[in-house]
Scaffold this active site. Structure first.
Site: not given
Length: 883
Positions: A95, A857, A339, A106, A104, A455, A26, A837, A770
Site C-alpha cells: 500500500r 489590519y 489516521r 494512489m 484513494g 469514495h 500510514k 484592502c 491602505s
C-alpha cells in the site's frame, strides 16, 4: 548506511507517529499503534526518500534491496511463513502512504504472494477452496490493473458476465468453481494484453508492486488531488508491505471503515460501516452496500467490544478524531490503519470545541485544527424551507449542503461544462479516484451505489461538496444520456437539486439560501479574537453588506468603493449628466443632484458601523466606465436614424462625442484616481461634503462616527498634499456650517510602485496607508488583471508561477515592495496605520504574510471576515511557536 526500511510489529517496531515525513502517515501510525500494543499485522515501510530516488533514477540504491530482503526475513520469521512457500505461503499487501492523507489517490495491491501452486495449498490449509480462489482472482485483477496498467473493467466485465450466467446478485454468491474459472480467464487477459504470463515468482510480484505504488505518486488523479489540496509534488509516498489478514473467511470474518466520531456532524458517537465475509476494498469501492457499524455488536460481539476500546485509546492518544480501517479474521480483530479523519466543516467546528470542553486539547490547538476553507464551506447554501420540492429519490446523506446543477454522467463532461461556466451535478453508479477532476468541477455528486465511507462520500466531505450516495432507486443509462427513477426520466443537462443533508434527489432548480454561522463556529471565532493581533475589517459599499460584515465580526470598513454607489438606476443618468457637462458650472449643477444620494449612502453605512472606522475611497475609476459602450451607442444611433427621431439623434451624438474624447489606450493607468480629483476638484468636493454632512448629522444625535477618507492612486507626494488640502478644506467647512467636530482622518492607497518607493515622503501628511494589492500586483507584474486568464493558467501548468498573483499575494515581488512601503512609512511615523484592502485581504496565505510583516489590519468581503479572523489567530499562534 542510510536507513530506508522500517519494520513494525509486536516488540520489533522501528518507527513512531512523529516520523510522517519519512514513513508517510500510514506507516508512521502503524508503527505507533504497534508501540501502543494495538493488534497490527506486522510489516515494513519503505521510506518516502526511496520514492524520490526511484522516480528520479528509475532504480534503487543497492542498500534498499538489501534492507527489503532483511525485512522480508524478519517478517517471515515473525509469521512462521515464507513468501512463495507452496505449503503455507506468506501473503502480503502493498500500500501507499504519503505524509498527508490522499485517500484513494494512489494504488494498493492485496493478496500478493499467491501463485498457481500456492493457491491450491492455501485451499487445503484452510479447508476452503472458495476463499483461496476468491483471494487469487482479486490478486490477479488488482495486479493487472495497478501493476500492469490494464483496464480494471476488462476483469470486472467477466465477473458481471459470470454472475449473469449463474443468475446471482453478489460476488459472494460465486462458488469456488466459478472463482477458479475467473482466475484462469484473468491470466489469459494478461497474456493476451501484455504478451507474457502472470508472474509466478512472489519476489518478482513484490518488487513489481513496490515499483507500481511508487509510480502511482505521479498518476493523474494523485497529481490533480495534490493540486487541489496544495500538497507538494516533491514529497513522494512511502510503501507499506504488511502481512495479509482476511475478512473473507466466512460469517465470523469481516472488514470495515470507521470514525471515532461522526465525520458529517461531529457528534461524539462511533460511526462506520462494515461487510461480513469481504475484503477491505469492497467497502470503499461501493461494490456492496455495507451495514452500519452498530450492528456488528450482534454478529461478532467480542471483536466489536475490542474495536470500541481500541478506538477510544487511539483518539485519546492522538487527541483528534481517527479514521480507522479494520479486519476481523475468524473472530480476531486486526487494525490496518489509523489516521486523522477527514470531516465536514460543521463537524470540524464541533469536534474542535467539544474536545476543548472534554479537556483533550486547549483553545489554541482547537483554532489550529480548523482550516480556513472549512469556514468558507460552512457558509454554503441550503434548500429554502419554503421551497416546493419534487423529491424523486432518496439516498444516504454523505456530505451536507445543497447543490443545483445540470446532470452529467462523466467526470470529463463536468470539467468541460465547468470551463463554460456551467454548474453540474455528477451522477455516477459509483465514483472512483479517476473522477477527481470532475468531482472538483461539479457542484455535488450523486451515486447509485456506495455507503457513507465510499469514495464519493469521503471526497465530498473533504471538498465540502454536497453528496448523496447509495441511491439504489436510480438506474443510469449512459448510452442514452439519462437516468430513471420509477416513472421519472432525467436527461443529461437537465437540472436537478441534491440535498446532502437529507439524501434527497429533487427534480429541477430549487431556491437555496445562505447558511448561518453555527454556535460552534461562533465560539471558535471568539477564541480566535482573544488571540489574534491583526485587525479584520470588511470591504462594503452599502448598509446591508456593512451590517452583515459586522455580524460576522468585522471591526470596521477597510474599503468603501464610492463608485459602486453611482450605478443605481436613479443615479446613472445624473452621473452621465455630470460627465457630459461642458463646463464647471454645469458639472457642479449635476453634482448637486448627486449630493443627497451620496449622503444617504453614507448615513446608512455609518449607522451600520457606529463606533467603528469607515474607510471611504474617493472616486477611483476613469469616467468612461459610467458611460454606455460605443458599440451600443452606434447601434442605438442607427435605430434612431432609421426612425427619423432627430432630437434623440443629437443627444446620442453628444454622448458618442464624449465617449470618444474620454477614450484612453490604457485606462487603468490613465485619467483616474486622484488625477480626477485634481483635474475636477468639484467631484471630490461633493463626495467629501456628503461624507462629512452625514457624519455631522449622526454625531449630532449622539452617535460616534469614525470616517477615514482615502485618496486613491497616488504616485507623487505632491499629488497627495494637494488633494488632502482640498479634502480638509471641505471637511472643515462642513463642520463649521454644522457646528460639529468630527475626528476624521485622511490617508491614501498605496497601489503603485512609485508610491512604495516614496512612502516616506507621502507619510509626512498621511494619517494612514491602505495597500491596494490588486493594482499594486497589476503595476508590479505589468499584468492586466482583466487579461491574465489568457496566460496565467499556462504559466501555472509550466511551473513558471505557483499561484495566480491576483488570488494569492506574490510575497517575493509585491510582498517585498509592501515591506519597503511599511518600513519607509513608519520611518517617518512609527505608529502609521497600515492595512490591506485588496482582494488578498481574505486569502489565508496573504493574511499570514500581512501579520508577519506588521500590518494593523486586513479588509475583505463580508463572507471572508470569519476566515480572516481565524487565520489571523493562527498567524499569532504560529509566530509564538516559531520563537
Amino acid at each position: 548506511m542510510s536507513k530506508f526500511v522500517y519494520f513494525f510489529g509486536k516488540d520489533v517496531t522501528d518507527g513512531k507517529s512523529s516520523m510522517k515525513d519519512l514513513l508517510g502517515g500510514k506507516g508512521a501510525n502503524l508503527a505507533e499503534m504497534a508501540n501502543l500494543g494495538v493488534p497490527v499485522p506486522p510489516g515494513f515501510t519503505i521510506t518516502t526518500e526511496v520514492c524520490v530516488l526511484y522516480l528520479k533514477n528509475k532504480n534503487y540504491p543497492e542498500e534498499v534491496f538489501q534492507q527489503i530482503e532483511e525485512a522480508i526475513d524478519k517478517l517471515e520469521s515473525l509469521n512462521n511463513k515464507k513468501l512463495g512457500d507452496a505449503g503455507d505461503p506468506l501473503l502480503v499487501s502493498v500500500r501507499s502512504g504519503a505524509k498527508v492523507s490522499m485517500p484513494g489517490m494512489m494504488d494498493t495491491v492485496l493478496n500478493l504472494g499467491l501463485t498457481d501452486r500456492s493457491v491450491i495449498e492455501l485451499a487445503n490449509k484452510v479447508n476452503d477452496e472458495r476463499f483461496a480462489y476468491d483471494c487469487y482472482r482479486r490478486f490477479i485483477s488488482m495486479f493487472g490493473d495497478v501493476v500492469l496498467g490494464l483496464e480494471f473493467k476488462k476483469f470486472d466485465s467477466l465477473i458481471a458476465n459470470k454472475k449473469k450466467e449463474l443468475r446471482v446478485e453478489s460476488d459472494t454468491d460465486l462458488d469456488a468453481k466459478s472463482l477458479k474459472e475467473l482466475s484462469e480467464r484473468f491470466k489469459e487477459i494478461i497474456k493476451l494484453e501484455k504478451g507474457f504470463e502472470f508472474p509466478q515468482d512472489p519476489k518478482v510480484q513484490l518488487y513489481m508492486a513496490i515499483d507500481a505504488v511508487f509510480e502511482s505518486w505521479n498518476n493523474s488523479r494523485a497529481i490533480t488531488y495534490r493540486k487541489l489540496n496544495g500538497i507538494d509534488d516533491t514529497w513522494g509516498t512511502a510503501v507499506n508491505v504488511q502481512t495479509m489478514v482476511y475478512g473473507n473467511r466466512g460469517g465470523n470474518s469481516g472488514t470495515g471503515v470507521a470514525f471515532t466520531r461522526n465525520p458529517s456532524t461531529g457528534e461524539k458517537r462511533f460511526f462506520g460501516e462494515y461487510l461480513i465475509n469481504a475484503q477491505g476494498e469492497d467497502v470503499v469501492a461501493g461494490i456492496r452496500t455495507p451495514d452500519f457499524i452498530d450492528t456488528l455488536e450482534d454478529k461478532i460481539p467480542e471483536a466489536y467490544k475490542q474495536l470500541i476500546d481500541i478506538c477510544q485509546t487511539l483518539e485519546a492518544h492522538f487527541k483528534d478524531m481517527q479514521d480507522i480501517e479494520f479486519t476481523i479474521q475468524e473472530g480476531k480483530l486486526y487494525m490496518l490503519q489509523t489516521r486523522t479523519g477527514k470531516r465536514t466543516a460543521a463537524a470540524a467546528m464541533k469536534i474542535a470545541t467539544d474536545m476543548v470542553d472534554e479537556g483533550l486539547i486547549d483553545k489554541e490547538t482547537a483554532i489550529t485544527r480548523v482550516k480556513a476553507e472549512q469556514i468558507d464551506l460552512l457558509l454554503h447554501p441550503r434548500i429554502d424551507p419554503k421551497a416546493k420540492l419534487d423529491i424523486i429519490a432518496k439516498g444516504l446523506p454523505a456530505s451536507p449542503g445543497a447543490a443545483v446543477g445540470k446532470v452529467v454522467f462523466t467526470a470529463e463532461a463536468a470539467e468541460a461544462m465547468s470551463e463554460l461556466g456551467e454548474k453540474t451535478i455528477l451522477v455516477r453508479t459509483e465514483t472512483s479516484p479517476e473522477d477527481i477532476g470532475g468531482m472538483a468541477a461539479a457542484q455535488g455528486f450523486l451515486t447509485v451505489r456506495g455507503g457513507m465511507t465510499s469514495h464519493a462520500a469521503v471526497v465530498g466531505r473533504g471538498m465540502g461538496k454536497p453528496c448523496v450516495v447509495g441511491c439504489g432507486a436510480i438506474s443510469i443509462d449512459i448510452k442514452n444520456g439519462l437516468f430513471m427513477v420509477d416513472d421519472h426520466t432525467i436527461r443529461e443537462h437537465e437540472y436537478i437539486t441534491i440535498d446532502g443533508s437529507s439524501g434527497s434527489v429533487i427534480v429541477g432548480k430549487v431556491e437555496l439560501i445562505d447558511a448561518e454561522i453555527n454556535k460552534d463556529l461562533k465560539r471558535l471565532l471568539l477564541w480566535a479574537d482573544e488571540i489574534r493581533t491583526l485587525g479584520v475589517r470588511t470591504n462594503a459599499d452599502n448598509p446591508a453588506d456593512a451590517s452583515l460584515a459586522r455580524e460576522l465580526g468585522a471591526e470596521g470598513i477597510g474599503l468603501c468603493r464610492t463608485e459602486h454607489m453611482f450605478f443605481g438606476d436613479d443615479r446613472i443618468p445624473v452621473v452621465r449628466e455630470m460627465i457630459l457637462a461642458e463646463d464647471e458650472k454645469s458639472r457642479k449643477k449635476a453634482l448637486k443632484k448627486l449630493l443627497p444620494m451620496q449622503k444617504a449612502d453614507f448615513l446608512g453605512i455609518f449607522r451600520s458601523m457606529e463606533g467603528l472606522p469607515v474607510t471611504i475611497r474617493l472616486l477611483d475609476p476613469p469616467l468612461h466606465e459610467f458611460l454606455p459602450d460605443k458599440e451600443e451607442l452606434d447601434a442605438k444611433l442607427r435605430e434612431l436614424e432609421a426612425s427619423g427621431d432627430w432630437e434623440k439623434i443629437g443627444d446620442v451624438n453628444k454622448i458618442i462625442k464624449r465617449v470618444v474624447s474620454l477614450k484612453e489606450l490604457n485606462p487603468m493607468l490613465g485619467h483616474r484616481g486622484c488625477r480626477l480629483g485634481i483635474t475636477y476638484p468639484e467631484i471630490y468636493d461633493m463626495q467629501v461634503r456628503a461624507i462629512m454632512e452625514a457624519a455631522c448629522e449622526l454625531a449630532a444625535n449622539g452617535m460616534q462616527i469614525v470616517p477615514e477618507i482615502m485618496i486613491p492612486l497616488v504616485s507623487l507626494a505632491k499629488e497627495f498634499s494637494v488633494t488632502r488640502n482640498e479634502v480638509c478644506k471641505m471637511a472643515n467647512q462642513v463642520m463649521g456650517e454644522k457646528g460639529i467636530k468630527i475626528d476624521y482622518h485622511v490617508g491614501t492607497m498605496i497601489e503603485l510602485p512609485r508610491a512604495v518607493i516614496t512612502a516616506d515622503k507621502i507619510a509626512v501628511e498621511a494619517d494612514f496607508f491602505s495597500f491596494g494589492t490588486n493594482d499594486l500586483t497589476q503595476t508590479t507584474f505589468g499584468f492586466s488583471r482583466d487579461d491574465v486568464s489568457k496566460f496565467v493558467p499556462i504559466y501555472q501548468k509550466a511551473g513558471i508561477i505557483e499561484h495566480d498573483p491576483f488570488e494569492v499575494l506574490d510575497q517575493e515581488g509585491v510582498g517585498e515592495l509592501m515591506k519597503i512601503g511599511i518600513q519607509k512609512g513608519r520611518s517617518v511615523k512609527p505608529n502609521l496605520q497600515m492595512g490591506i484592502c485588496g482582494e488578498h485581504g481574505g486569502e489565508p496565505k496573504s493574511i499570514h504574510f500581512a501579520h508577519k510583516i506588521g500590518f494593523d489590519y486586513v479588509s475583505c468581503s463580508p463572507y471572508r471576515v470569519p476566515i480572516a479572523r481565524l487565520v489571523a489567530a493562527q498567524s499569532t499562534i504560529d509566530s509564538r511557536n516559531a520563537k
